[in-house]
Design a protein around this motif. Structure first.
Motif, short mmCIF file in Angstrom:
data_model
loop_
_atom_site.label_atom_id
_atom_site.label_comp_id
_atom_site.label_asym_id
_atom_site.label_seq_id
_atom_site.Cartn_x
_atom_site.Cartn_y
_atom_site.Cartn_z
N ASP A 82 25.82 -58.35 34.21
CA ASP A 82 26.42 -59.66 33.97
C ASP A 82 26.33 -60.06 32.50
O ASP A 82 26.62 -61.20 32.14
CB ASP A 82 25.77 -60.72 34.85
N THR A 83 25.92 -59.12 31.66
CA THR A 83 25.91 -59.33 30.22
C THR A 83 26.57 -58.12 29.56
O THR A 83 26.63 -57.05 30.15
CB THR A 83 24.48 -59.52 29.69
N SER A 112 26.55 -55.77 26.08
CA SER A 112 25.83 -55.44 24.86
C SER A 112 26.33 -54.11 24.32
O SER A 112 26.74 -53.23 25.09
CB SER A 112 24.32 -55.38 25.10
N GLY A 122 24.06 -59.89 24.27
CA GLY A 122 24.73 -61.16 24.54
C GLY A 122 26.11 -61.29 23.95
O GLY A 122 26.50 -62.38 23.50
N GLU A 165 28.96 -61.43 25.31
CA GLU A 165 29.90 -62.29 26.02
C GLU A 165 29.93 -63.69 25.40
O GLU A 165 30.86 -64.47 25.65
CB GLU A 165 29.54 -62.36 27.50
N HIS A 166 28.90 -64.01 24.59
CA HIS A 166 28.85 -65.32 23.93
C HIS A 166 28.91 -65.21 22.41
O HIS A 166 28.92 -66.24 21.72
CB HIS A 166 27.56 -66.06 24.31
#
Length: 251
Positions: A87-88, A90, A112, A114-115
């Motif tokens: 769900d992340t 990298s 991280g 996705e952000h």
């Protein structure tokens, strides 16, 4: 002929190549019209902050893989394999460095994604590039492998590599490796992740636009995928969407 022991500085590479023997790699490649990418890098340079080609590739790929969870995954085991989707997002990015006098390939994991924005990705790469592999905490685990007896070091590496839940932090959920700083048009690599992107140089090539031949900067981009985890259609979608994202880099 002169023989010598295998350099301990490259022990992690030897262990990594042992780990990926289970892979079932398939190789794809494409060409990216890098006109927008080159222009964006030029504008960034005029404004002050440097932006590497790798940072753009990492940013584009992270956005695509966030939408393809089956490709943002990993597998472990032969007789009873397990597949984990994460769900992340990298990225493991390879680095050409010198460790205790020996030229080696090292890697850093950017978490991280996705952000993360482009500036955060570049800041991470710049920070790691400025570190000394002989002393930096970032590479402490690599240095530890050198100090252990060979079999113990290999066993520890294999154990760590087999922990699926730790993959996002230890190997990334995808890999990016670049040889574009030299006269390398394209290449294929297995980075230990389901998807590995190989970045070649950007050079002027003939392209067709609106039915006419023009000259434009072109980036050769490859994608190697583990066929145990995904199939060719999914991998082709991922590569095409990364290509589209790089060709639409905003000003």
């Amino acid at each position: 002929m002169t023989g010598r022991p295998f350099p301990t500085q490259r022990r992690h590479t030897l262990f990594f190549l042992d780990q990926i023997r289970d892979f079932a790699p398939v190789h794809l490649d494409t060409e990216v019209d890098a006109t927008a990418l080159v222009a964006a890098r030029h504008r960034a340079r005029e404004a002050g902050p440097r932006r590497s080609v790798v940072s753009y590739v990492v940013h584009a790929a992270a956005g695509v893989l966030a939408k393809h969870p089956q490709a943002n995954a990993a597998i472990h085991g032969r007789l009873d394999p397990r597949v984990a989707t994460f769900d992340t997002v990298s990225a493991k990015v390879t680095l050409d460095r010198v460790l205790d006098g020996q030229r080696v390939v090292l890697a850093t994991v950017i978490p991280g994604l996705e952000h993360a924005g482009l500036a955060e990705i570049q800041e991470h790469l710049d920070r790691v590039a400025a570190q000394d592999p002989d002393t930096a905490e970032e590479f402490a685990a690599i240095r530890q492998l050198r100090r252990l007896p060979f079999q113990e070091a290999l066993d520890r590496f294999r154990t760590a590599a087999g922990l699926l839940e730790r993959r996002p932090g230890t190997t990334g959920t995808f890999s990016v490796t670049s040889l574009g700083h030299r006269a390398v048009d394209g290449f294929h690599s297995v980075g230990g992740t389901t998807v590995t992107l190989g970045v070649g140089r950007i050079t002027d090539r003939p392209v067709v636009r609106d039915g006419a031949v023009a000259v434009a900067p072109v980036l050769r981009l490859s994608l190697t995928f583990d066929h145990r985890v995904i199939d060719g259609a999914e991998a082709a979608d991922v590569l095409t969407e990364i290509k589209d994202a790089l060709e639409a880099v905003p000003a």
